[in-house]
Design a protein around this motif. Structure first.
Motif, mmCIF file in Angstrom:
data_model
loop_
_atom_site.group_PDB
_atom_site.id
_atom_site.type_symbol
_atom_site.label_atom_id
_atom_site.label_comp_id
_atom_site.label_asym_id
_atom_site.label_seq_id
_atom_site.Cartn_x
_atom_site.Cartn_y
_atom_site.Cartn_z
ATOM 1 N N VAL A 44 0.833 -1.213 0.000
ATOM 2 C CA VAL A 44 0.000 0.000 0.000
ATOM 3 C C VAL A 44 0.865 1.260 0.000
ATOM 4 C CG1 VAL A 44 -1.743 1.317 1.236
ATOM 5 C CG2 VAL A 44 -1.885 -1.192 1.168
ATOM 6 N N LEU A 45 0.630 2.100 -1.005
ATOM 7 C CA LEU A 45 1.313 3.390 -1.105
ATOM 8 C C LEU A 45 0.346 4.545 -0.859
ATOM 9 C CD1 LEU A 45 3.412 2.720 -4.337
ATOM 10 C CD2 LEU A 45 4.162 2.530 -1.946
ATOM 11 N N TYR A 46 -0.946 4.278 -1.059
ATOM 12 C CA TYR A 46 -1.961 5.323 -0.938
ATOM 13 C C TYR A 46 -3.168 4.758 -0.221
ATOM 14 C CZ TYR A 46 -5.658 8.580 -2.261
ATOM 15 O OH TYR A 46 -6.709 9.463 -2.233
ATOM 16 N N ILE A 47 -3.711 5.517 0.717
ATOM 17 C CA ILE A 47 -4.931 5.112 1.422
ATOM 18 C C ILE A 47 -5.775 6.365 1.609
ATOM 19 C CG2 ILE A 47 -3.710 5.281 3.624
ATOM 20 C CD1 ILE A 47 -5.618 3.142 4.725
ATOM 21 N N ASP A 48 -7.081 6.242 1.408
ATOM 22 C CA ASP A 48 -7.949 7.410 1.575
ATOM 23 C C ASP A 48 -8.968 7.166 2.695
ATOM 24 O OD1 ASP A 48 -9.952 5.852 0.503
ATOM 25 O OD2 ASP A 48 -10.266 7.097 -1.275
ATOM 26 N N SER A 49 -9.824 8.154 2.923
ATOM 27 C CA SER A 49 -10.764 8.075 4.046
ATOM 28 C C SER A 49 -11.788 6.949 3.871
ATOM 29 C CB SER A 49 -11.483 9.407 4.235
ATOM 30 O OG SER A 49 -12.199 9.750 3.071
ATOM 31 N N SER A 50 -12.147 6.632 2.642
ATOM 32 C CA SER A 50 -13.108 5.540 2.454
ATOM 33 C C SER A 50 -12.482 4.205 2.872
ATOM 34 C CB SER A 50 -13.618 5.477 1.016
ATOM 35 O OG SER A 50 -12.582 5.164 0.131
ATOM 36 N N ALA A 51 -11.200 4.048 2.646
ATOM 37 C CA ALA A 51 -10.514 2.825 3.089
ATOM 38 C C ALA A 51 -10.514 2.747 4.613
ATOM 39 C CB ALA A 51 -9.091 2.788 2.547
ATOM 40 N N LEU A 52 -10.308 3.887 5.263
ATOM 41 C CA LEU A 52 -10.347 3.900 6.731
ATOM 42 C C LEU A 52 -11.744 3.492 7.212
ATOM 43 C CD1 LEU A 52 -8.336 7.179 7.411
ATOM 44 C CD2 LEU A 52 -7.528 4.819 7.689
ATOM 45 N N HIS A 75 4.156 1.001 6.133
ATOM 46 C CA HIS A 75 5.324 1.817 5.799
ATOM 47 C C HIS A 75 4.862 3.111 5.139
ATOM 48 C CE1 HIS A 75 4.988 0.930 1.469
ATOM 49 N NE2 HIS A 75 4.468 -0.209 1.924
ATOM 50 N N GLY A 76 5.747 4.086 5.098
ATOM 51 C CA GLY A 76 5.523 5.338 4.370
ATOM 52 C C GLY A 76 4.271 6.099 4.784
ATOM 53 N N GLN A 77 3.634 6.710 3.789
ATOM 54 C CA GLN A 77 2.456 7.542 4.045
ATOM 55 C C GLN A 77 1.292 6.735 4.601
ATOM 56 O OE1 GLN A 77 1.788 9.482 0.273
ATOM 57 N NE2 GLN A 77 2.890 11.308 0.966
ATOM 58 N N ALA A 78 1.161 5.503 4.176
ATOM 59 C CA ALA A 78 0.074 4.669 4.700
ATOM 60 C C ALA A 78 0.229 4.502 6.213
ATOM 61 C CB ALA A 78 0.062 3.306 4.017
ATOM 62 N N GLU A 79 1.444 4.310 6.682
ATOM 63 C CA GLU A 79 1.687 4.183 8.115
ATOM 64 C C GLU A 79 1.337 5.486 8.827
ATOM 65 O OE1 GLU A 79 5.678 3.131 9.204
ATOM 66 O OE2 GLU A 79 5.058 2.606 11.234
ATOM 67 N N ASP A 80 1.732 6.609 8.243
ATOM 68 C CA ASP A 80 1.416 7.910 8.852
ATOM 69 C C ASP A 80 -0.100 8.093 8.986
ATOM 70 O OD1 ASP A 80 4.129 8.433 8.889
ATOM 71 O OD2 ASP A 80 4.075 9.683 7.069
ATOM 72 N N ILE A 81 -0.832 7.749 7.944
ATOM 73 C CA ILE A 81 -2.290 7.927 7.951
ATOM 74 C C ILE A 81 -2.948 6.998 8.969
ATOM 75 C CG2 ILE A 81 -4.386 7.618 6.552
ATOM 76 C CD1 ILE A 81 -2.680 8.741 4.182
ATOM 77 N N ILE A 82 -2.478 5.777 9.027
ATOM 78 C CA ILE A 82 -3.032 4.824 10.011
ATOM 79 C C ILE A 82 -2.808 5.360 11.432
ATOM 80 C CG2 ILE A 82 -2.704 2.512 11.025
ATOM 81 C CD1 ILE A 82 -4.314 2.483 8.411
ATOM 82 N N LYS A 83 -1.647 5.924 11.671
ATOM 83 C CA LYS A 83 -1.362 6.479 13.002
ATOM 84 C C LYS A 83 -2.231 7.703 13.274
ATOM 85 C CE LYS A 83 3.356 4.862 13.527
ATOM 86 N NZ LYS A 83 4.774 5.237 13.555
ATOM 87 N N ILE A 84 -2.335 8.606 12.324
ATOM 88 C CA ILE A 84 -3.137 9.827 12.500
ATOM 89 C C ILE A 84 -4.604 9.464 12.736
ATOM 90 C CG2 ILE A 84 -4.045 11.869 11.295
ATOM 91 C CD1 ILE A 84 -1.241 12.054 9.939
#
Length: 97
Positions: A44-52, A75-84
């Motif tokens: 996963v390189l990209y994740i959006d709010s619908s995935a959340l 990893h990467g941005q996906a990890e940041d978004i999951i944490k946020i």
């Protein structure tokens, strides 16, 4: 003994993956004896709010069936978004050793 189902996610985990994601976890729920469901984020390189939102729904359904949920390969941005998004409250995060 753990009976684990792993769902491998695509590079873009967004609304367009909804149908496949739902199909994959519903299939896992029909398997007898499954007690853990793992979302593999290694691609996963990209994740959006619908995935959340899909992840929250999956977690709720898994709870009803007494199946634990976890995430691996973040990893990467996906990890940041999951944490946020504070998904660590819902999903156990598997860290590489």
């Amino acid at each position: 003994m753990a009976n684990v189902i792993v769902i491998s996610l695509p590079e873009r985990f967004d609304f367009y993956y909804h149908k496949k994601f739902t199909s994959d976890y519903q299939r896992a729920f029909t398997d007898v004896g499954v007690n853990q469901l793992v979302l593999d984020f290694s691609r996963v390189l990209y994740i959006d709010s619908s995935a959340l939102g899909m992840m929250v729904l999956l977690h709720r359904k898994a709870l009803e069936k007494k199946i634990s949920t976890s995430i691996r390969g973040l990893h990467g941005q996906a990890e940041d978004i999951i944490k946020i998004a504070n998904m660590e409250r819902l999903y156990r995060i598997e860290r590489e050793k």
